[in-house]
Design an enzyme around this catalytic site. Structure first.
Site, PDB file in Angstrom:
ATOM      1  N   GLN A   1     -13.433   4.547  -0.296  1.00 19.50           N
ATOM      2  CA  GLN A   1     -12.373   5.418  -0.830  1.00 19.50           C
ATOM      3  C   GLN A   1     -12.406   5.398  -2.362  1.00 19.50           C
ATOM      4  O   GLN A   1     -12.314   6.449  -3.016  1.00 19.50           O
ATOM      5  CB  GLN A   1     -11.010   4.929  -0.338  1.00 19.50           C
ATOM      6  CG  GLN A   1      -9.818   5.533  -1.045  1.00 19.50           C
ATOM      7  CD  GLN A   1      -8.518   5.127  -0.386  1.00 19.50           C
ATOM      8  OE1 GLN A   1      -8.141   5.684   0.634  1.00 19.50           O
ATOM      9  NE2 GLN A   1      -7.828   4.142  -0.943  1.00 19.50           N
TER      10      GLN A   1
ATOM     11  N   GLN B   1     -10.260  -2.654  -3.902  1.00 20.58           N
ATOM     12  CA  GLN B   1     -11.636  -2.810  -3.418  1.00 20.58           C
ATOM     13  C   GLN B   1     -11.680  -2.828  -1.889  1.00 20.58           C
ATOM     14  O   GLN B   1     -12.683  -2.471  -1.281  1.00 20.58           O
ATOM     15  CB  GLN B   1     -12.227  -4.120  -3.956  1.00 20.58           C
ATOM     16  CG  GLN B   1     -13.673  -4.349  -3.544  1.00 20.58           C
ATOM     17  CD  GLN B   1     -14.104  -5.789  -3.682  1.00 20.58           C
ATOM     18  OE1 GLN B   1     -13.595  -6.504  -4.532  1.00 20.58           O
ATOM     19  NE2 GLN B   1     -15.042  -6.225  -2.864  1.00 20.58           N
TER      20      GLN B   1
ATOM     21  N   LEU C   1       4.250  -2.163   2.378  1.00 15.51           N
ATOM     22  CA  LEU C   1       3.665  -2.845   1.217  1.00 15.51           C
ATOM     23  C   LEU C   1       3.435  -4.333   1.467  1.00 15.51           C
ATOM     24  O   LEU C   1       4.208  -4.978   2.172  1.00 15.51           O
ATOM     25  CB  LEU C   1       4.580  -2.662  -0.002  1.00 15.51           C
ATOM     26  CG  LEU C   1       4.813  -1.213  -0.429  1.00 15.51           C
ATOM     27  CD1 LEU C   1       5.751  -1.168  -1.642  1.00 15.51           C
ATOM     28  CD2 LEU C   1       3.507  -0.489  -0.739  1.00 15.51           C
TER      29      LEU C   1
ATOM     30  N   GLY D   1      -1.344  -7.058  -1.628  1.00 11.63           N
ATOM     31  CA  GLY D   1      -2.445  -6.234  -2.148  1.00 11.63           C
ATOM     32  C   GLY D   1      -1.898  -5.074  -2.964  1.00 11.63           C
ATOM     33  O   GLY D   1      -2.323  -4.823  -4.102  1.00 11.63           O
ATOM     34  N   HIS D   2      -0.913  -4.372  -2.399  1.00 12.84           N
ATOM     35  CA  HIS D   2      -0.278  -3.277  -3.145  1.00 12.84           C
ATOM     36  C   HIS D   2       0.405  -3.813  -4.411  1.00 12.84           C
ATOM     37  O   HIS D   2       0.328  -3.203  -5.476  1.00 12.84           O
ATOM     38  CB  HIS D   2       0.800  -2.598  -2.288  1.00 12.84           C
ATOM     39  CG  HIS D   2       0.302  -1.954  -1.031  1.00 12.84           C
ATOM     40  ND1 HIS D   2       0.572  -2.474   0.218  1.00 12.84           N
ATOM     41  CD2 HIS D   2      -0.428  -0.830  -0.822  1.00 12.84           C
ATOM     42  CE1 HIS D   2       0.028  -1.686   1.142  1.00 12.84           C
ATOM     43  NE2 HIS D   2      -0.595  -0.693   0.546  1.00 12.84           N
TER      44      HIS D   2
ATOM     45  N   SER E   1      -1.827  -3.225   5.887  1.00 13.71           N
ATOM     46  CA  SER E   1      -0.569  -2.826   6.532  1.00 13.71           C
ATOM     47  C   SER E   1      -0.691  -2.918   8.047  1.00 13.71           C
ATOM     48  O   SER E   1       0.301  -3.123   8.743  1.00 13.71           O
ATOM     49  CB  SER E   1      -0.218  -1.391   6.140  1.00 13.71           C
ATOM     50  OG  SER E   1      -0.075  -1.310   4.735  1.00 13.71           O
TER      51      SER E   1
HETATM   52  P1  AMP Z   1      -2.790   2.007   1.651  1.00 11.05           P
HETATM   53  O1  AMP Z   1      -1.307   1.885   1.548  1.00 11.05           O
HETATM   54  O2  AMP Z   1      -3.385   1.244   2.774  1.00 11.05           O
HETATM   55  O3  AMP Z   1      -3.263   3.444   1.571  1.00 11.05           O
HETATM   56  O4  AMP Z   1      -3.367   1.308   0.352  1.00 11.05           O
HETATM   57  C1  AMP Z   1      -2.956   1.693  -0.935  1.00 11.05           C
HETATM   58  C2  AMP Z   1      -3.855   1.043  -1.949  1.00 11.05           C
HETATM   59  O5  AMP Z   1      -3.775  -0.373  -1.820  1.00 11.05           O
HETATM   60  C3  AMP Z   1      -5.332   1.417  -1.733  1.00 11.05           C
HETATM   61  O6  AMP Z   1      -5.929   1.630  -3.002  1.00 11.05           O
HETATM   62  C4  AMP Z   1      -5.886   0.202  -1.059  1.00 11.05           C
HETATM   63  O7  AMP Z   1      -7.271   0.009  -1.308  1.00 11.05           O
HETATM   64  C5  AMP Z   1      -5.075  -0.898  -1.711  1.00 11.05           C
HETATM   65  N1  AMP Z   1      -5.092  -2.102  -0.873  1.00 11.05           N
HETATM   66  C6  AMP Z   1      -4.896  -2.175   0.462  1.00 11.05           C
HETATM   67  N2  AMP Z   1      -5.055  -3.438   0.898  1.00 11.05           N
HETATM   68  C7  AMP Z   1      -5.374  -4.176  -0.191  1.00 11.05           C
HETATM   69  C8  AMP Z   1      -5.672  -5.563  -0.404  1.00 11.05           C
HETATM   70  N3  AMP Z   1      -5.666  -6.448   0.603  1.00 11.05           N
HETATM   71  N4  AMP Z   1      -5.960  -5.961  -1.659  1.00 11.05           N
HETATM   72  C9  AMP Z   1      -5.963  -5.079  -2.690  1.00 11.05           C
HETATM   73  N5  AMP Z   1      -5.688  -3.768  -2.559  1.00 11.05           N
HETATM   74  C10 AMP Z   1      -5.396  -3.324  -1.331  1.00 11.05           C
END
Ligand code: AMP
Length: 264
Positions: free
Chosen positions: A149, A144, A29, A32-33, A182
């Site tokens: 996705q 975004q 995490l 963004g998360h 990540s």
């Molecule tokens: P992930 O853990 O990479 O599958 O991401 C989980 C959620 O967090 C997905 O909806 C991603 O689009 C979102 N996410 C990942 N990176 C960012 C970021 N830098 N800013 C905002 N949301 C993000």
């Protein structure tokens, strides 16, 4: 915050939980998360985050093997950002023996990431549909950052009449402009410096678009030696984004900027 691992435990924990907000994640995490968790906290009674590195959406074994994992750290961060329930299932809970049902969002899954990563969106759509059926959220939150996705999930919800709303939140960036991901921890200092060409090229493309020029050509010209998988325009539910994927060393990075319209 409680960490739970089975579908049965989720259903028991959420009985009478009011309006539920769900944030699907693969862990590792970052801010963004956390921005998605906070948005979910603000408009729901109960906030559920899922933490599941979904192996079927990886088309590259090495990428799956290298994916950063630290559940104890993730649990601390999620707790601090207002998550009530962390659903961290083992593989066999999500893919029981004999698993064979998949959902395919056809057109939205083609082009860009869909072409670069065959089978990726089929796996993403399937795991998200499973999470929606397990958690029954009123709202689910996506970034975004992964614009295609978000488009795939919006289409899934509309086409299958799923009773929830999808929220898409802006990309959170480091102070120098690199989108949080990540996978960024896997970049060397030198690779991280080179990776900055990606957000700069996209910003350049957006500026060119504002001036009436060709955003794709401008972004391509400013990649500063990074090889793009693609630089393309994508329609995200009426909003136009300029999206790109590049390879930096062994790490593949994606990013995009809004050119026109609004995210919802
Ligand atoms: P992930 O853990 O990479 O599958 O991401 C989980 C959620 O967090 C997905 O909806 C991603 O689009 C979102 N996410 C990942 N990176 C960012 C970021 N830098 N800013 C905002 N949301 C993000």
């Amino acid at each position: 915050m409680r960490t739970i691992r089975t579908v049965g435990e989720v259903r028991a924990a959420l009985a009478g939980g009011g309006r539920i907000g769900l944030v699907p994640t693969m862990g590792a995490l970052h801010d963004g998360h956390l921005s998605l968790f906070r948005a979910a906290r603000a408009e729901n009674d109960t906030v559920v985050a899922s933490l599941f590195v979904n192996p079927t959406q990886f088309d590259d074994e090495a990428d799956l093997g290298a994916y950063p994992r630290d559940e104890a750290r993730d649990a601390r961060l999620a707790d601090g950002a207002g998550v009530d329930l962390l659903f961290a299932p083992p593989l066999e809970e999500m893919y029981p023996a004999g698993f064979q049902t998949w959902v395919e969002v056809e057109k939205a899954s083609s082009g860009l990431e869909g072409d670069a990563r065959p089978g990726h969106f089929r796996a993403v759509a399937t795991v998200c549909l499973k999470l929606f059926n397990i958690v029954h959220p009123a709202h689910a939150y996506f970034g975004q950052k992964d614009a295609q996705q978000a488009a795939v999930i919006r289409r899934l919800v509309r086409d299958l009449d799923l009773p929830l709303e999808i929220r898409v939140l802006p990309t959170v960036r480091d102070a120098d402009g690199l989108a949080l991901s990540s996978r960024n921890v896997l970049l060397s200092a030198e690779e991280r410096a080179r990776a900055l060409a990606l957000p700069r090229a996209l910003a350049g493309g957006a500026e060119t678009y504002r001036l009436g020029g060709d955003a794709v050509a401008a972004a391509r010209a400013e990649l500063n030696g990074l090889t793009p998988d693609y630089v393309e325009l994508l329609d995200l539910d009426g909003a136009l984004v300029l999206a790109a994927a590049v390879q930096v060393g062994s790490i593949r990075l994606i990013d995009n900027v809004l050119l026109h319209g609004e995210l919802r």
